[in-house]
Enzyme design. Sequence first.
Site, PDB file in Angstrom:
ATOM      1  N   PRO A  89       0.816  -1.224   0.000  1.00 26.70           N
ATOM      2  CA  PRO A  89       0.000   0.000   0.000  1.00 26.70           C
ATOM      3  C   PRO A  89       0.848   1.271   0.000  1.00 26.70           C
ATOM      4  CG  PRO A  89      -0.276  -1.239   2.067  1.00 26.70           C
ATOM      5  CD  PRO A  89       0.568  -2.067   1.170  1.00 26.70           C
ATOM      6  N   GLU A 116       3.162  -7.941   8.421  1.00 28.43           N
ATOM      7  CA  GLU A 116       2.980  -6.478   8.516  1.00 28.43           C
ATOM      8  C   GLU A 116       3.818  -5.715   7.501  1.00 28.43           C
ATOM      9  OE1 GLU A 116       0.190  -7.451  10.362  1.00 28.43           O
ATOM     10  OE2 GLU A 116       1.913  -8.415  11.291  1.00 28.43           O
ATOM     11  N   ARG A 154      -3.377  -8.541 -20.474  1.00 32.03           N
ATOM     12  CA  ARG A 154      -4.365  -8.257 -21.523  1.00 32.03           C
ATOM     13  C   ARG A 154      -3.932  -7.128 -22.461  1.00 32.03           C
ATOM     14  NH1 ARG A 154      -8.131  -4.710 -20.785  1.00 32.03           N
ATOM     15  NH2 ARG A 154      -9.857  -5.961 -21.547  1.00 32.03           N
ATOM     16  N   ASP A 169     -11.937   0.615 -23.972  1.00 34.92           N
ATOM     17  CA  ASP A 169     -12.013   0.451 -22.517  1.00 34.92           C
ATOM     18  C   ASP A 169     -11.909   1.792 -21.807  1.00 34.92           C
ATOM     19  OD1 ASP A 169     -12.189  -2.277 -22.672  1.00 34.92           O
ATOM     20  OD2 ASP A 169     -10.074  -2.641 -22.205  1.00 34.92           O
TER      21      ASP A 169
HETATM   22  N1  4HQ Z   1      -0.745  -5.335   0.992  1.00 30.16           N
HETATM   23  N2  4HQ Z   1      -1.636  -3.000  -3.026  1.00 30.16           N
HETATM   24  C1  4HQ Z   1       0.307  -5.823   3.193  1.00 30.16           C
HETATM   25  C2  4HQ Z   1      -1.595  -4.443   0.323  1.00 30.16           C
HETATM   26  C3  4HQ Z   1      -1.406  -4.082  -1.100  1.00 30.16           C
HETATM   27  C4  4HQ Z   1      -2.048  -3.004  -1.763  1.00 30.16           C
HETATM   28  C5  4HQ Z   1       0.329  -6.104   0.355  1.00 30.16           C
HETATM   29  C6  4HQ Z   1      -0.969  -5.601   2.394  1.00 30.16           C
HETATM   30  C7  4HQ Z   1       1.551  -6.324   1.193  1.00 30.16           C
HETATM   31  C8  4HQ Z   1       2.423  -6.997   3.338  1.00 30.16           C
HETATM   32  N3  4HQ Z   1      -0.641  -4.668  -2.018  1.00 30.16           N
HETATM   33  N4  4HQ Z   1       1.224  -6.732   2.548  1.00 30.16           N
HETATM   34  N5  4HQ Z   1      -2.909  -2.120  -1.248  1.00 30.16           N
HETATM   35  O1  4HQ Z   1      -2.500  -3.938   0.925  1.00 30.16           O
HETATM   36  O2  4HQ Z   1      -0.782  -4.018  -3.181  1.00 30.16           O
END
Ligand code: 4HQ
Length: 238
Positions: A89, A116, A154, A169
């Site tokens: 994230p 985490e 795609r 699209d």
């Molecule tokens: N995570 N976009 C925590 C995500 C995430 C997101 C992936 C949660 C990695 C360790 N990944 N882990 N938003 O929320 O890609």
Amino acid sequence: MRIDVLTLFPEMFDSPLSHSILKRAQERNIVEIVLSNIRDFATDSYRKVDDKPYGGGAGMVMMPGPMFDCVEHAQAQADEPGRVILLTPQGKPLTQEKVVELSTEPRLILIAGRYEGFDERIRTGLSAEPISIGDYVLSGGELGAMVLIDAVVRMIPGALGDDDSAADDSFSNGLLEYPQYTRPEVFRDMKVPEILLSGDHGKIDQWRKEQSLERTKQWRPEIYEKYLQSAPTDKNEQ
Ligand code: 4HQ
């Protein structure tokens, strides 16, 4: 393109990769997708891949050792090292522009983590690019990796069937897609717009453009502003 996916749950990918466009793209050798289990690169008898954070705090962090070994194992299987992407994230948001850019790479290595987060040396030492699929928290990077794979594959030439097209699209022209209708002409008192039955393709194209602009302005004003500020073409004369 070869895509390596590094994960603790390779089975999660079985269903999305074995249907529809992703299935066909692999059968046609447009893409090769190789899954590696990070736990196979653990070095202790417990197969440990996570540990407590230095400095304290809740939760566990992915260890650098098994991750480096797993990435280097994948990289040893082809000449180019490939672009390493970390699903998190904290990354820049995945946009259609980024998707199109990634679709031209010969090789991608996607790291889907759990717990985490990652020891920071995974990002820095592997020159991994953090990418987020959206501003929300997933239980792991796997669903993010699947979203990225689906969107990227795609866009590779030959991946879409004759009945599919990426040209109209949403986002392909910087706007949301216009509304679509199919048979029947009247469904529960709701009619298909007259213009679509007219056969006048000039008028139909014009109507669709207006609809695209209008719904983008109403529903995604930030995308609309970006569109207006982008290279001047016929768009700004509407
Ligand atoms: N995570 N976009 C925590 C995500 C995430 C997101 C992936 C949660 C990695 C360790 N990944 N882990 N938003 O929320 O890609």
